[in-house]
Design a protein around this motif. Structure first.
Motif, PDB file in Angstrom:
ATOM      1  N   UNK A   1       0.705  -1.217  -0.085  1.00 62.63           N
ATOM      2  CA  UNK A   1      -0.011   0.019  -0.057  1.00 62.63           C
ATOM      3  C   UNK A   1       0.929   1.281   0.028  1.00 62.63           C
ATOM      4  N   UNK A   2       0.896   1.971  -1.182  1.00 67.86           N
ATOM      5  CA  UNK A   2       1.804   3.192  -1.286  1.00 67.86           C
ATOM      6  C   UNK A   2       0.713   4.410  -1.489  1.00 67.86           C
ATOM      7  N   UNK A   3       1.511   5.297  -0.743  1.00 73.44           N
ATOM      8  CA  UNK A   3       0.408   6.742  -0.539  1.00 73.44           C
ATOM      9  C   UNK A   3       1.415   7.763  -1.234  1.00 73.44           C
ATOM     10  N   UNK A   4       0.627   8.602  -2.031  1.00 73.05           N
ATOM     11  CA  UNK A   4       1.221   9.888  -2.707  1.00 73.05           C
ATOM     12  C   UNK A   4       1.134  10.739  -1.713  1.00 73.05           C
ATOM     13  N   UNK A   5       2.337  11.439  -1.339  1.00 69.00           N
ATOM     14  CA  UNK A   5       2.431  12.571  -0.135  1.00 69.00           C
ATOM     15  C   UNK A   5       3.632  13.215  -0.400  1.00 69.00           C
ATOM     16  N   UNK A   6       3.332  14.678   0.005  1.00 65.81           N
ATOM     17  CA  UNK A   6       4.616  15.399   0.079  1.00 65.81           C
ATOM     18  C   UNK A   6       5.283  15.813   1.360  1.00 65.81           C
TER      19      UNK A   6
END
Length: 102
Positions: free
Chosen positions: A61-66
């Motif tokens: 489970x990968x999350x796009x985040x800054x």
């Protein structure tokens, strides 16, 4: 636009949260340039439960985040089935969802 991009990039499917997502409609089909007609779309009633169960079943489970803890996409090892979680345009991923990501 996300459904259209997912289809173009060869994603096996798209999962939406039924609470906070637009319903499938002719307007959505038009906005996606018809991609909703070709792309497999699933809806999860509880995103956290879905992500937790996916991890239990061997998914990445990968999350796009800054956030400061983020790593570059090129460094992620895709050695098992993977889910990419995207947040909204304004605030991004919710804290609990981000904690659930690998």
């Amino acid at each position: 636009a996300l459904v259209r991009s997912a289809y173009f990039l060869g994603c096996a499917g798209v999962v939406t949260c039924s609470k906070n997502s637009a319903t499938l409609s002719p307007t959505m089909s038009k906005a996606s340039a018809g991609a909703v007609e070709l792309q497999t779309i699933h809806s999860a009633k509880n995103l956290m439960k879905f992500l937790t169960k996916s991890k239990d079943n061997g998914w990445h489970v990968l999350g796009a985040s800054l956030s400061k803890e983020s790593v570059g996409a090129a460094t992620v090892k895709l050695d098992k089935p993977s889910l990419l979680v995207l947040g909204n345009e304004g605030r991004g991923l919710r804290t609990l969802v981000l904690r659930c990501c690998d």
